[in-house]
Design a protein around this motif. Structure first.
Motif, PDB file in Angstrom:
ATOM      1  N   VAL A  30      33.756  17.851  49.708  1.00 23.25           N
ATOM      2  CA  VAL A  30      34.248  17.799  51.162  1.00 23.25           C
ATOM      3  C   VAL A  30      33.773  19.027  52.026  1.00 23.25           C
ATOM      4  O   VAL A  30      34.449  19.702  52.825  1.00 23.25           O
ATOM      5  CB  VAL A  30      35.761  17.916  51.238  1.00 23.25           C
ATOM      6  N   TRP A  31      32.366  19.499  51.762  1.00 21.26           N
ATOM      7  CA  TRP A  31      31.873  20.501  52.624  1.00 21.26           C
ATOM      8  C   TRP A  31      32.058  20.083  54.067  1.00 21.26           C
ATOM      9  O   TRP A  31      31.507  18.872  54.401  1.00 21.26           O
ATOM     10  CB  TRP A  31      30.487  20.952  52.140  1.00 21.26           C
ATOM     11  N   GLY A  32      32.305  20.889  54.966  1.00 21.27           N
ATOM     12  CA  GLY A  32      32.140  20.802  56.338  1.00 21.27           C
ATOM     13  C   GLY A  32      33.297  20.020  56.864  1.00 21.27           C
ATOM     14  O   GLY A  32      33.611  19.663  58.133  1.00 21.27           O
ATOM     15  N   CYS A  33      34.520  19.768  56.052  1.00 19.91           N
ATOM     16  CA  CYS A  33      35.419  18.710  56.431  1.00 19.91           C
ATOM     17  C   CYS A  33      36.890  19.736  56.971  1.00 19.91           C
ATOM     18  O   CYS A  33      37.320  20.383  56.155  1.00 19.91           O
ATOM     19  CB  CYS A  33      36.128  17.909  55.376  1.00 19.91           C
ATOM     20  N   ASN A  34      36.605  20.286  58.152  1.00 14.33           N
ATOM     21  CA  ASN A  34      37.533  21.245  58.653  1.00 14.33           C
ATOM     22  C   ASN A  34      38.535  21.077  58.843  1.00 14.33           C
ATOM     23  O   ASN A  34      39.514  21.767  59.335  1.00 14.33           O
ATOM     24  CB  ASN A  34      36.772  22.006  59.812  1.00 14.33           C
ATOM     25  N   VAL A  52      40.296  16.001  38.337  1.00 14.01           N
ATOM     26  CA  VAL A  52      39.655  15.637  39.612  1.00 14.01           C
ATOM     27  C   VAL A  52      39.271  17.014  39.988  1.00 14.01           C
ATOM     28  O   VAL A  52      40.083  17.596  40.527  1.00 14.01           O
ATOM     29  CB  VAL A  52      40.459  14.737  40.425  1.00 14.01           C
ATOM     30  N   ARG A  53      37.980  17.389  40.548  1.00 11.95           N
ATOM     31  CA  ARG A  53      37.447  18.593  41.203  1.00 11.95           C
ATOM     32  C   ARG A  53      37.345  18.214  42.602  1.00 11.95           C
ATOM     33  O   ARG A  53      36.253  17.235  42.957  1.00 11.95           O
ATOM     34  CB  ARG A  53      36.177  18.907  40.662  1.00 11.95           C
ATOM     35  N   VAL A  54      37.745  18.806  43.593  1.00  8.35           N
ATOM     36  CA  VAL A  54      37.756  18.613  45.052  1.00  8.35           C
ATOM     37  C   VAL A  54      36.897  19.884  45.525  1.00  8.35           C
ATOM     38  O   VAL A  54      37.368  21.055  45.478  1.00  8.35           O
ATOM     39  CB  VAL A  54      39.111  18.582  45.840  1.00  8.35           C
ATOM     40  N   ILE A  55      35.575  19.649  45.689  1.00  4.27           N
ATOM     41  CA  ILE A  55      34.782  20.856  45.969  1.00  4.27           C
ATOM     42  C   ILE A  55      34.330  21.105  47.121  1.00  4.27           C
ATOM     43  O   ILE A  55      34.153  20.186  48.272  1.00  4.27           O
ATOM     44  CB  ILE A  55      33.344  20.761  45.286  1.00  4.27           C
ATOM     45  N   GLY A  56      34.384  22.336  47.834  1.00  2.00           N
ATOM     46  CA  GLY A  56      34.080  22.609  49.206  1.00  2.00           C
ATOM     47  C   GLY A  56      35.160  22.912  50.278  1.00  2.00           C
ATOM     48  O   GLY A  56      34.747  22.645  51.515  1.00  2.00           O
ATOM     49  N   VAL A  57      36.385  23.070  49.987  1.00  2.00           N
ATOM     50  CA  VAL A  57      37.467  23.382  51.042  1.00  2.00           C
ATOM     51  C   VAL A  57      37.268  24.702  51.627  1.00  2.00           C
ATOM     52  O   VAL A  57      37.213  25.574  50.938  1.00  2.00           O
ATOM     53  CB  VAL A  57      38.953  23.212  50.185  1.00  2.00           C
ATOM     54  N   GLU A  58      37.116  24.430  52.987  1.00  2.00           N
ATOM     55  CA  GLU A  58      36.888  25.753  53.580  1.00  2.00           C
ATOM     56  C   GLU A  58      37.731  26.882  53.603  1.00  2.00           C
ATOM     57  O   GLU A  58      37.302  27.956  53.240  1.00  2.00           O
ATOM     58  CB  GLU A  58      36.608  25.469  55.316  1.00  2.00           C
TER      59      GLU A  58
END
Length: 614
Positions: free
Chosen positions: A588-592, A604-610
């Motif tokens: 989820v990179w860039g999902c601000n 489950v890995r959720v990767i990229g939370v700002e």
């Protein structure tokens, strides 16, 4: 030595510390100061070549000029070489009167406002250091303390060291230092050194710093670490622990023995990760009966080590070498001569292999070769591809990725490879055009299951109908960075597949589809929602949250990339986690719009939370 002030603004001689202190408080002599000479100078006319600060003041006798503290003023300091005794006697008599509580009739003049102006500065500090014999009597020479209501300067913050500021007490300019003190009664105003002494403040006292909070051990934040919501924990298997120990001390291992192909591959991955795969340690993986050999980081292998593979592993059928930058032409030629059962070759980064090496390999292997997967080779050209097609007609897998000399002309010879199931023509030196790709698919698309046309920016929507018409068995489609695709074309593509009852796709990569919106995603889910396992939607900036919620119907989805899909929220992730039972990772990179309250799920890995990476 004379200390007379000859004229206004003239250079003064040395003075005592107390004289300077009184001068800073505004106390100035009103008549000439005579330390030696005739005492008649006290009664002389002040205009006789001697400037004065109080021309209108009456002349007062020396005995009447004692201040309340009993100090000697400028008017009574008249002692000279011939009259020192007289002057001292008069002063002593006057002090005795004050001790007895008496005084002259003129003492009342000290309570008058005009009398304050007539006090003169001290001449000698020895005469002025006498303490007040009557402490209960107020000192008339000390100015009143300023308050917030009587602030003389505008309050403000302390300026940097070396700057100039106005004193909050005397309004004089002074230089700011690290010791500058704040006014005790007027906040946000600061004092000069002299006013600090006047108010009883040590001007050079060190500023006490607030104690810093001690950081608890183990609480240091690592801002470069990306937090994964759920990480698999638990006791490692005994076999995995043994493999990790072997990988850690691989230099000390003399022989791995019969540990099985799967465990051998795990050990190779561990030592490749730390780049300890050398010519010496690589021999642990060589065996005369090995059929498959994979090495994942061959950076430190020498050209001789690659030649050794053909001598110690004569039964190899599949060879996979990653980061093989030192692979030479002689090594590739030796493979063609010694590896009589070689069927599949996968190489990443064989920069040093020249055309002669490729030609010798293709001619030696011939019809046995079923898979050739080469990435980043500047030596493969049109002639090499023609020899490949002629010598190896049974190719099933072909990857010519990031080949510098690959262009539309190189696609024509490939039309003879009718058995191809996997075709990768990503990132060519010259971008491919629609006409060349369509002509190639029309000849070899019947058996294609995997098609990768990544990084071909000149391709448009015209190739989509050709894929539908000529690739009926397609299961994996990669169109990453094909930026000319439109929302209408992609939605019509999946709608046509749905209409023809084509089986759903398993892997779909449409990264950087900036023009793709809700209609494309809805059509994709309607056709392949129940079969897709890997889905890349990175860069779909205009897709709505409602359409993204439809991803919950993808029951077999394992990997999902939603990077820079701006409408993704915590509820979108919740729907995906609840609906996709086999999901393993979400990027989820860039999902601000995601917050710390994003839902979690075990495994489950959720990767990229700002909020976790900042």
């Amino acid at each position: 030595m004379s200390r007379n002030r000859r004229a206004a603004g003239a250079v003064r001689g040395p003075s005592s510390a107390l004289t300077s202190f009184l001068a800073n408080l505004g106390v100035e002599p009103s008549h000439r100061i005579t330390t030696w000479g005739d005492t008649s100078g006290l009664n002389a006319n002040p205009t006789d070549d001697q400037p004065t600060l109080a021309h209108d003041e009456p002349v007062i006798s020396p005995q009447d000029q004692l201040d309340p503290a009993g100090a000697v003023t400028a008017r009574n300091v008249v002692a000279g070489p011939s009259q020192a005794g007289d002057g001292t006697t008069e002063l002593q008599n006057e002090n005795k009167k004050r001790k007895r509580g008496g005084g002259s009739d003129d003492d009342s003049e000290y309570n008058e406002p005009d009398a304050k102006k007539t006090r003169a500065a001290s001449v000698d500090s020895d005469d002025l250091d006498a303490e007040d014999p009557s402490p209960n009597r107020p000192r008339k020479s000390q100015p009143p303390i300023a308050t917030a209501d009587t602030a003389k300067v505008t309050p403000g913050p302390l300026k940097p060291v070396g700057s100039f500021m106005d004193c909050g007490e005397c309004t004089k300019r002074f230089t700011v230092t690290v010791y500058t003190k704040e006014h005790p009664f007027i906040p946000s105003t600061y004092l000069c050194v002299n006013c600090c002494y006047a108010l009883g403040i040590d001007p050079f006292a060190k500023v006490k710093k607030a104690p810093q909070k001690k950081k608890l051990p183990g609480k240091k934040e690592d801002r470069a670490k990306v937090v994964h919501y759920e990480q698999k924990k638990g006791v490692s298997a005994l076999g995995d622990l043994c493999i990790q120990i072997i990988g850690k001390y691989i230099e000390d291992v003399e022989q791995l023995g019969d540990i099985g192909g799967i465990n051998m591959d795990k050990v190779c991955k561990i030592i490749s990760k730390s780049r300890r795969l050398t010519a010496e340690t690589a021999q642990l993986f060589y065996s005369a009966d090995r059929e498959d050999l994979s090495m994942y980081d061959c950076t430190r292998l020498t050209p001789e080590a690659f030649i050794t593979i053909s001598k110690l592993c004569p039964k190899l059928q599949s060879l996979n070498l990653q980061l093989c930058g030192q692979l030479s032409t002689d090594a590739v030629t030796a493979w063609g001569k010694s590896l009589k059962q070689l069927k599949r070759v996968e190489l990443f980064g064989p920069f040093l292999v020249r055309k002669a090496g490729w030609l010798n390999l293709f001619k030696s292997v011939g019809k046995r070769l079923e898979g050739l997967l080469v990435t980043q080779s500047p030596r493969i050209d049109l002639e090499t591809i023609e020899v490949l097609v002629k010598s190896c007609p049974n190719l099933i897998e072909l990857r010519l990725a990031e080949i510098g000399q690959l262009n539309d002309d190189c696609l024509a010879p490939l039309q003879s490879l009718k058995k191809l199931k996997t075709l990768d023509l990503s990132a060519p030196g010259s971008p491919l055009t629609d006409e060349a790709v369509i002509a190639l698919l029309s000849k070899i698309g019947g058996n294609l299951e995997t098609l990768d046309l990544t990084d071909n920016p000149d391709l448009t929507d015209e190739i989509l109908p050709a894929i539908i018409a000529h690739c009926p068995r397609l299961r994996r489609l990669y169109l990453r960075n094909v930026v000319e695709l439109t929302d209408e074309g992609v939605s019509a593509f999946f709608a046509s597949l749905k209409k023809q009852n084509r089986p759903g796709l398993e892997w779909i990569d449409l990264e950087k589809g900036h023009d793709l919106k809700d209609s494309s995603l809805d059509a994709l889910l309607a056709h392949s929602g129940t079969t897709v396992e890997k889905l890349n939607l990175l860069g779909w900036r205009d897709v709505s949250n409602d359409s993204l919620g439809g991803l919950a119907q993808c029951k077999h989805l394992k990997e999902l990339d939603l990077g820079w899909c701006r409408q993704v929220t915590d509820f979108t992730i919740k729907d995906i986690l609840d609906g996709c039972n086999e999901i393993e990772s979400i990027r989820v990179w860039g999902c601000n719009q995601l917050t710390d309250a994003i839902p979690r799920k075990k495994g489950v890995r959720v990767i990229g939370v700002e909020s976790h990476s900042i």
